[in-house]
Design an enzyme around this catalytic site. Structure first.
Site, PDB file in Angstrom:
ATOM      1  N   GLN A  21      14.181 -13.998   5.109  1.00  0.00           N
ATOM      2  CA  GLN A  21      12.970 -14.822   5.043  1.00  0.00           C
ATOM      3  C   GLN A  21      12.550 -14.796   3.575  1.00  0.00           C
ATOM      4  O   GLN A  21      11.992 -13.816   3.099  1.00  0.00           O
ATOM      5  CB  GLN A  21      11.866 -14.233   5.937  1.00  0.00           C
ATOM      6  CG  GLN A  21      10.631 -15.113   6.013  1.00  0.00           C
ATOM      7  CD  GLN A  21       9.421 -14.390   6.612  1.00  0.00           C
ATOM      8  OE1 GLN A  21       9.369 -13.158   6.661  1.00  0.00           O
ATOM      9  NE2 GLN A  21       8.440 -15.152   7.051  1.00  0.00           N
TER      10      GLN A  21
ATOM     11  N   ARG B 183       0.801  -1.227   0.000  1.00  0.00           N
ATOM     12  CA  ARG B 183       0.000   0.000   0.000  1.00  0.00           C
ATOM     13  C   ARG B 183       0.839   1.284   0.000  1.00  0.00           C
ATOM     14  O   ARG B 183       0.302   2.377  -0.129  1.00  0.00           O
ATOM     15  CB  ARG B 183      -0.968  -0.004   1.192  1.00  0.00           C
ATOM     16  CG  ARG B 183      -2.178  -0.875   0.923  1.00  0.00           C
ATOM     17  CD  ARG B 183      -3.075  -0.934   2.123  1.00  0.00           C
ATOM     18  NE  ARG B 183      -2.521  -1.797   3.170  1.00  0.00           N
ATOM     19  CZ  ARG B 183      -2.892  -1.756   4.444  1.00  0.00           C
ATOM     20  NH1 ARG B 183      -3.780  -0.889   4.853  1.00  0.00           N
ATOM     21  NH2 ARG B 183      -2.348  -2.581   5.321  1.00  0.00           N
TER      22      ARG B 183
ATOM     23  N   ASP C 181       8.147  -1.775  10.981  1.00  0.00           N
ATOM     24  CA  ASP C 181       7.298  -0.696  10.462  1.00  0.00           C
ATOM     25  C   ASP C 181       6.500  -0.013  11.566  1.00  0.00           C
ATOM     26  O   ASP C 181       5.517   0.665  11.303  1.00  0.00           O
ATOM     27  CB  ASP C 181       6.370  -1.225   9.356  1.00  0.00           C
ATOM     28  CG  ASP C 181       5.489  -2.381   9.823  1.00  0.00           C
ATOM     29  OD1 ASP C 181       5.633  -2.808  10.994  1.00  0.00           O
ATOM     30  OD2 ASP C 181       4.668  -2.856   9.020  1.00  0.00           O
TER      31      ASP C 181
HETATM   32  C1  UD1 Z   1      -0.019  -8.805  12.961  1.00  0.00           C
HETATM   33  C2  UD1 Z   1      -0.541  -9.709  14.073  1.00  0.00           C
HETATM   34  C3  UD1 Z   1      -1.828  -9.089  14.662  1.00  0.00           C
HETATM   35  C4  UD1 Z   1      -1.552  -7.677  15.139  1.00  0.00           C
HETATM   36  C5  UD1 Z   1      -0.926  -6.839  14.036  1.00  0.00           C
HETATM   37  C6  UD1 Z   1      -0.475  -5.524  14.566  1.00  0.00           C
HETATM   38  C7  UD1 Z   1       0.056 -11.991  13.508  1.00  0.00           C
HETATM   39  C8  UD1 Z   1      -0.427 -13.263  12.937  1.00  0.00           C
HETATM   40  N1  UD1 Z   1      -0.835 -10.997  13.539  1.00  0.00           N
HETATM   41  O1  UD1 Z   1      -0.993  -8.810  11.962  1.00  0.00           O
HETATM   42  O2  UD1 Z   1      -2.298  -9.861  15.744  1.00  0.00           O
HETATM   43  O3  UD1 Z   1      -2.759  -7.080  15.597  1.00  0.00           O
HETATM   44  O4  UD1 Z   1       0.216  -7.497  13.475  1.00  0.00           O
HETATM   45  O5  UD1 Z   1      -0.048  -4.715  13.511  1.00  0.00           O
HETATM   46  O6  UD1 Z   1       1.180 -11.902  13.956  1.00  0.00           O
HETATM   47  N2  UD1 Z   1       6.327  -9.893   8.629  1.00  0.00           N
HETATM   48  C9  UD1 Z   1       7.431 -10.574   8.206  1.00  0.00           C
HETATM   49  N3  UD1 Z   1       7.290 -11.763   7.575  1.00  0.00           N
HETATM   50  C10 UD1 Z   1       6.081 -12.313   7.343  1.00  0.00           C
HETATM   51  C11 UD1 Z   1       4.938 -11.619   7.767  1.00  0.00           C
HETATM   52  C12 UD1 Z   1       5.078 -10.414   8.425  1.00  0.00           C
HETATM   53  O7  UD1 Z   1       8.565 -10.118   8.394  1.00  0.00           O
HETATM   54  O8  UD1 Z   1       6.035 -13.411   6.765  1.00  0.00           O
HETATM   55  C13 UD1 Z   1       6.474  -8.602   9.326  1.00  0.00           C
HETATM   56  C14 UD1 Z   1       5.919  -7.435   8.536  1.00  0.00           C
HETATM   57  O9  UD1 Z   1       6.915  -6.844   7.735  1.00  0.00           O
HETATM   58  C15 UD1 Z   1       5.462  -6.493   9.639  1.00  0.00           C
HETATM   59  C16 UD1 Z   1       5.087  -7.438  10.787  1.00  0.00           C
HETATM   60  O10 UD1 Z   1       5.753  -8.653  10.522  1.00  0.00           O
HETATM   61  O11 UD1 Z   1       6.471  -5.658  10.081  1.00  0.00           O
HETATM   62  C17 UD1 Z   1       3.605  -7.663  10.894  1.00  0.00           C
HETATM   63  O12 UD1 Z   1       3.132  -8.185   9.689  1.00  0.00           O
HETATM   64  P1  UD1 Z   1       1.709  -7.820   9.121  1.00  0.00           P
HETATM   65  O13 UD1 Z   1       1.489  -8.539   7.859  1.00  0.00           O
HETATM   66  O14 UD1 Z   1       1.535  -6.354   9.136  1.00  0.00           O
HETATM   67  O15 UD1 Z   1       0.788  -8.488  10.259  1.00  0.00           O
HETATM   68  P2  UD1 Z   1      -0.747  -8.314  10.424  1.00  0.00           P
HETATM   69  O16 UD1 Z   1      -1.447  -9.298   9.570  1.00  0.00           O
HETATM   70  O17 UD1 Z   1      -1.114  -6.902  10.337  1.00  0.00           O
END
Ligand code: UD1
Ligand code: CA
Length: 456
Positions: free
Chosen positions: A73, A15, A102
């Site tokens: 990753q 986004r 972030d």
């Molecule tokens: C996640 C949480 C949710 C919380 C929210 C807060 C989980 C399953 N859910 O959701 O409970 O309310 O954050 O913002 O944890 N990232 C990686 N690798 C991945 C996936 C994510 O490095 O494979 C990192 C992203 O870059 C980011 C963070 O982890 O910095 C959170 O990922 P994001 O996809 O935003 O999680 P949400 O689905 O929003």
């Protein structure tokens, strides 16, 4: 306490609509990831691990100065999967702190409080109550208020969706426990991802207490997913810095129109800053300094009682006490001004030393020049320091007076107390105490008639 901090930073940030990975976007000239890193580095005995993915090489290269381990990753299969990549580097006895790359404005005090909740019987979870919890994982508690699990929005029942308390994603837990739970994660959920949040239920099943903390403000745990959020957090950050400066004795005419993109290595008292001032990099500002509106100052040293009038650009310069700059002046790198120097409007100075009480008040370019003290440089003076190939220096000794509209063709020296007549092009050294000028003699022609229009 030995700490391993894992910063999750592999997400794409679709986004943002950007070629730049999300975590490299900046708040106050520092990348989001750098903000998180800098905060975590204030914890003692802390090893930082950064999980990266999208824009991999670019992220690593631009932030390779960080004292951290980088773990790739390759596929983003969820927050649990991201933390699994670090498993082999987590010591059993360490307290592991999970942060998001972030979420840039998280405060050290909040993290320290969270770390206090970690033991072999408890883990620390940072939660926040939101009026609009949509999109977040919900904190499910039992009737006695104990946390039971986290349920993601997409997996939540209608009742669970009504819960306002959400997971910030930030947590702290013992290394050995985390590792054993990570190895049991499954991806049988609505998103087909390995959720880090599933470890909460596992912990509860192992009779662990989930101790929750809240941040001091919502902004601390806000993530950046789009450019509106980026700009919002920029303003929050700037307001905080502005308030700190005001507490330290700085007058800001309008704290919402002030930007500090860097640090103040030293700061005097009774500094007055008008609107739309940008301070960049590392600056030092003395006592009783006045900075006018719309001015940018970068990596400079400003002495006591300096007055900088409106619309100046000052970079890598040193300004001595009591000097007055502007309005509309530009001080370029390696400008060093002594005390009580006056630099006026539309004056550009580059790589030059100007000693005390000298004045360059109007419309001049002074480059690669050494100006002595008590020199007066008239309007429209230009040092011709560049012949198209090489740069040469101009020396103007103490007490010299340079008449207006003069070109000083470097290399050239103007002697002590010399006077240069207005409109001169000076190509040879000009001796001390003498008047030097190089202009055609003025003539007047008597009986001269203006041309008259011819009849056709
Ligand atoms: C996640 C949480 C949710 C919380 C929210 C807060 C989980 C399953 N859910 O959701 O409970 O309310 O954050 O913002 O944890 N990232 C990686 N690798 C991945 C996936 C994510 O490095 O494979 C990192 C992203 O870059 C980011 C963070 O982890 O910095 C959170 O990922 P994001 O996809 O935003 O999680 P949400 O689905 O929003
Ligand atoms: Ca998110």
């Amino acid at each position: 306490m030995n700490i391993t901090t894992i910063i999750l930073a592999a997400g794409k940030g679709t986004r943002m609509r950007s070629d730049l990975p999300k975590i490299m976007h900046k708040i106050a000239d520092r990348s989001l990831l750098q903000h998180v890193y800098d905060m975590s580095k204030q914890l003692a005995d802390n090893k930082v691990k950064i999980v990266y993915g999208h824009g991999g090489e670019m992220v690593r290269d631009s932030l390779k100065h960080l004292d951290a381990n980088w773990i790739e990753q390759k596929q983003q299969l969820g927050t649990g999967h991201a933390v699994q990549q670090v498993t082999s580097q987590i010591a059993d006895a360490d307290t592991v702190l999970i942060l998001y790359g972030d979420v840039p404005l998280l405060k050290l005090a909040t993290v320290q409080a969270l770390l206090q909740n970690v033991s072999d019987k408890s883990l620390g979870l940072l939660t926040v109550n939101l009026t609009n919890p949509k999109g977040y994982g919900r904190i499910v508690r039992n009737s006695s208020g104990q946390v039971q699990k986290i349920v993601e929005e997409k997996d939540a029942s209608n009742d669970e969706k009504l819960i306002k308390e959400v997971n910030t994603g930030i947590m702290a837990v013992q290394g050995d426990k985390l590792k054993s739970w990570l190895s049991q994660l499954k991806n049988n959920n609505a998103q087909g991802e390995y959720y880090l949040t599933d470890i909460i239920e596992m912990a509860v099943n192992h009779q662990m207490e989930i101790i929750t903390n809240q941040p001091s403000s919502e902004a601390e745990v806000m993530g950046v997913n789009n450019r509106m959020q980026l700009s919002h957090l920029e303003r929050v950050f700037q307001q905080e810095q502005a308030h700190t400066l005001m507490e330290q004795g700085v007058t800001l005419r309008d704290p919402s129109r002030f930007d500090l993109r860097g640090s103040l290595e030293s700061l005097g008292q009774d500094i007055e800053i008008d609107i739309n001032v940008i301070l960049e990099g590392k600056n030092k500002i003395g006592n009783n300094v006045i900075i006018g509106a719309n001015t940018r100052i970068k990596n400079s040293v400003i002495g006591d009682h300096v007055e900088i009038l409106d619309n100046c650009v000052i970079e890598y310069a040193v300004i001595g006490e009591g000097s007055r700059i502007g309005p509309f002046a530009r001080l370029r790198p390696e400008t060093v001004l002594g005390n009580n120097v006056h630099i006026g409007n539309f004056v550009e100075i580059k790589k030059s030393d100007v000693a005390e009480k000298s004045k360059i008040n109007h419309l001049s370019y002074i480059g690669d020049t050494t100006v002595g003290n008590n020199v007066n440089i008239g309007a429209g003076t230009i040092t011709c320091n560049y012949d198209g190939v090489n740069k040469s220096r101009t020396v103007i000794e103490d007490g010299a007076f340079i008449g207006s509209d003069t070109q000083l063709v470097a290399p050239v020296t103007i002697g002590k107390n010399a006077t240069i007549g207005a409109g001169s092009t000076i190509t040879k050294d000009s001796p001390e105490n003498q008047l030097t000028l190089s202009r055609a003699k003025q003539v007047s022609i008597s009986g001269w008639q203006r041309p008259v229009k011819q009849e056709k």
